[in-house]
Scaffold this active site. Structure first.
Site, PDB file in Angstrom:
ATOM      1  N   LEU A 110      37.177  29.362  41.562  1.00 28.93           N
ATOM      2  CA  LEU A 110      37.449  30.529  40.723  1.00 28.93           C
ATOM      3  C   LEU A 110      38.944  30.862  40.781  1.00 28.93           C
ATOM      4  O   LEU A 110      39.555  30.810  41.853  1.00 28.93           O
ATOM      5  CB  LEU A 110      36.635  31.733  41.208  1.00 28.93           C
ATOM      6  N   LYS A 119      33.193  32.604  35.848  1.00 26.18           N
ATOM      7  CA  LYS A 119      32.592  33.530  36.828  1.00 26.18           C
ATOM      8  C   LYS A 119      31.166  33.868  36.402  1.00 26.18           C
ATOM      9  O   LYS A 119      30.901  34.948  35.864  1.00 26.18           O
ATOM     10  CB  LYS A 119      33.470  34.784  36.974  1.00 26.18           C
ATOM     11  N   ARG A 170      12.305  32.447  25.292  1.00 35.67           N
ATOM     12  CA  ARG A 170      12.750  31.498  26.312  1.00 35.67           C
ATOM     13  C   ARG A 170      12.889  30.094  25.717  1.00 35.67           C
ATOM     14  O   ARG A 170      11.925  29.514  25.227  1.00 35.67           O
ATOM     15  CB  ARG A 170      11.791  31.477  27.503  1.00 35.67           C
ATOM     16  N   GLU A 185      36.908  26.848  48.277  1.00 36.53           N
ATOM     17  CA  GLU A 185      37.133  28.296  48.404  1.00 36.53           C
ATOM     18  C   GLU A 185      36.054  28.864  49.309  1.00 36.53           C
ATOM     19  O   GLU A 185      35.226  28.115  49.839  1.00 36.53           O
ATOM     20  CB  GLU A 185      37.117  28.972  47.025  1.00 36.53           C
ATOM     21  N   ARG A 238      40.233  37.447  32.591  1.00 33.83           N
ATOM     22  CA  ARG A 238      39.337  36.387  33.085  1.00 33.83           C
ATOM     23  C   ARG A 238      37.949  36.509  32.457  1.00 33.83           C
ATOM     24  O   ARG A 238      37.279  35.519  32.182  1.00 33.83           O
ATOM     25  CB  ARG A 238      39.253  36.419  34.615  1.00 33.83           C
ATOM     26  N   TYR A 242      30.338  37.781  35.015  1.00 33.88           N
ATOM     27  CA  TYR A 242      30.594  39.099  35.574  1.00 33.88           C
ATOM     28  C   TYR A 242      32.031  39.213  36.053  1.00 33.88           C
ATOM     29  O   TYR A 242      32.759  38.227  36.132  1.00 33.88           O
ATOM     30  CB  TYR A 242      29.619  39.397  36.714  1.00 33.88           C
TER      31      TYR A 242
HETATM   32  N1  PDD Z   1      33.991  37.435  44.108  1.00 35.58           N
HETATM   33  N2  PDD Z   1      35.997  32.771  44.563  1.00 35.58           N
HETATM   34  C1  PDD Z   1      34.740  33.162  44.365  1.00 35.58           C
HETATM   35  C2  PDD Z   1      33.660  32.140  44.389  1.00 35.58           C
HETATM   36  C3  PDD Z   1      34.448  34.526  44.143  1.00 35.58           C
HETATM   37  O1  PDD Z   1      33.177  34.913  43.927  1.00 35.58           O
HETATM   38  C4  PDD Z   1      35.500  35.471  44.159  1.00 35.58           C
HETATM   39  C5  PDD Z   1      35.278  36.937  43.909  1.00 35.58           C
HETATM   40  C6  PDD Z   1      36.818  35.005  44.368  1.00 35.58           C
HETATM   41  C7  PDD Z   1      38.000  35.936  44.365  1.00 35.58           C
HETATM   42  O2  PDD Z   1      38.307  36.348  43.060  1.00 35.58           O
HETATM   43  P1  PDD Z   1      38.990  37.769  42.782  1.00 35.58           P
HETATM   44  O3  PDD Z   1      40.218  37.799  43.623  1.00 35.58           O
HETATM   45  O4  PDD Z   1      39.300  37.736  41.347  1.00 35.58           O
HETATM   46  O5  PDD Z   1      37.996  38.808  43.179  1.00 35.58           O
HETATM   47  C8  PDD Z   1      37.019  33.656  44.568  1.00 35.58           C
HETATM   48  C9  PDD Z   1      33.679  38.799  43.801  1.00 35.58           C
HETATM   49  C10 PDD Z   1      34.504  39.791  44.521  1.00 35.58           C
HETATM   50  C11 PDD Z   1      32.185  39.014  43.958  1.00 35.58           C
HETATM   51  O6  PDD Z   1      31.466  38.123  43.542  1.00 35.58           O
HETATM   52  O7  PDD Z   1      31.756  40.066  44.446  1.00 35.58           O
END
Ligand code: PDD
Length: 289
Positions: free
Chosen positions: A205, A148, A100, A180, A52, A33
């Site tokens: 990420l 992601k 499945r 993170e 990405r 996503y």
């Molecule tokens: N999440 N690290 C993780 C684990 C994340 O899920 C996210 C973003 C980031 C920051 O990435 P970016 O700057 O590209 O949004 C870092 C999104 C916002 C979410 O899952 O809603």
């Protein structure tokens, strides 16, 4: 108001939006996503999110027949149809429908593509004003956090644990170093005003907001160091903050109940947040979004 949602080429009322129970996204979390922020009805950093998305697709050997222009068009149409001024567009792509089986079909199944909007105050965010309290938790996610994926159960549990302990979010720690946040990248500012955030690898990420903040910081003559740091170093730092598409920059005011710096949102975090908003609005005026 019922939102209009995108499902596999159609724009439908959210009450009619559905995917198959055999979808591998549902059965195996076999999906990825992106979340792109929307300010003043325009997309923020869309190119980075699209790039990405392709990287995640590649890493998982998933195929998507939509190019970046088509993806941008879906985002824009959703913004228009839902009259979204501020918030986000969520886009999810899964490997699609199959019987499945842990092994996925070698032949390309049509991907499932879903996208929707969500309203959220981003510029006037109460959290940005008061700053976040975070707790530390062990990072128990899988080893490819650079992709992601929609495997978000552990981050979701981490966020609930933070709430249970009266905090707002969790920073995840592996081998003594912060990887993170549960859904954001983690930063500290040392006593020489150097910004520190972990170097990119498979452990975290590759945040799009992280990248833009880094650029903005360097353009404004701030020093940035990419390396891991401990919770103790973060607690003793001048400032701490986190970055993500939907928060932009949120100051962190305490870690495991210890105040960071003055215990108030830090000046540098606030300045970076301001710069981010200004730069995004300028890019929009220049027609880049
Ligand atoms: N999440 N690290 C993780 C684990 C994340 O899920 C996210 C973003 C980031 C920051 O990435 P970016 O700057 O590209 O949004 C870092 C999104 C916002 C979410 O899952 O809603």
């Amino acid at each position: 108001m019922l939102r209009t949602v995108y499902v596999n080429g159609r724009y439908v009322p959210e009450s009619e939006a559905s995917v198959s129970v055999f979808d591998r996204g549902f059965l195996f979390a076999d999906g990825i996503y992106e979340v792109t922020a929307v300010l003043k009805g325009r997309l923020v950093d869309f190119e980075g999110h699209a790039a990405r998305l392709h990287r995640s697709l590649n890493e998982l050997n998933m195929h998507l027949s939509l190019n970046d222009n088509a993806l941008r068009d879906i985002h824009r149409q959703l913004i228009d149809k839902n009259a979204l001024q501020e918030g986000l567009v969520y886009l999810q792509v899964t490997r699609g429908v199959a019987d499945r089986d842990f092994a996925y079909p070698e032949s390309q199944t049509p991907a499932t593509v879903v996208a929707f909007t969500q309203q959220k105050p981003i510029i006037d965010s109460p959290l940005a004003e008061r700053g976040l309290k975070v707790i530390s938790l062990p990072d128990m996610r899988w080893g490819r956090r650079d992709i992601k994926t929609v495997q978000l159960l552990y981050p979701s549990m981490a966020k609930m644990e933070a709430k249970k302990r009266g905090a707002d979010d969790a920073w995840l720690v592996e081998s003594g170093l912060v990887t993170e946040g549960s859904s954001s990248n983690a930063w500290i500012v040392d006593h020489d005003n150097t910004l520190i955030t972990r170097e990119l690898s498979r452990s975290l990420l590759h945040g799009i907001t992280r990248r833009t903040v880094m650029q903005l910081a360097r353009e404004h003559d701030m020093k940035v160091e990419e390396r891991g740091f401990t919770i103790k170093e973060a607690q003793n730092a001048r400032e701490a903050f986190m970055t993500s598409a939907t928060s932009l920059v949120y100051p962190v005011v305490s870690i495991d109940q210890r105040p960071v710096g003055s215990g108030e949102p830090g000046e540098i975090a606030r300045a970076l947040r301001r710069l981010y908003i200004e730069a995004s609005l300028e890019a929009m005026d220049a027609g880049q979004n």
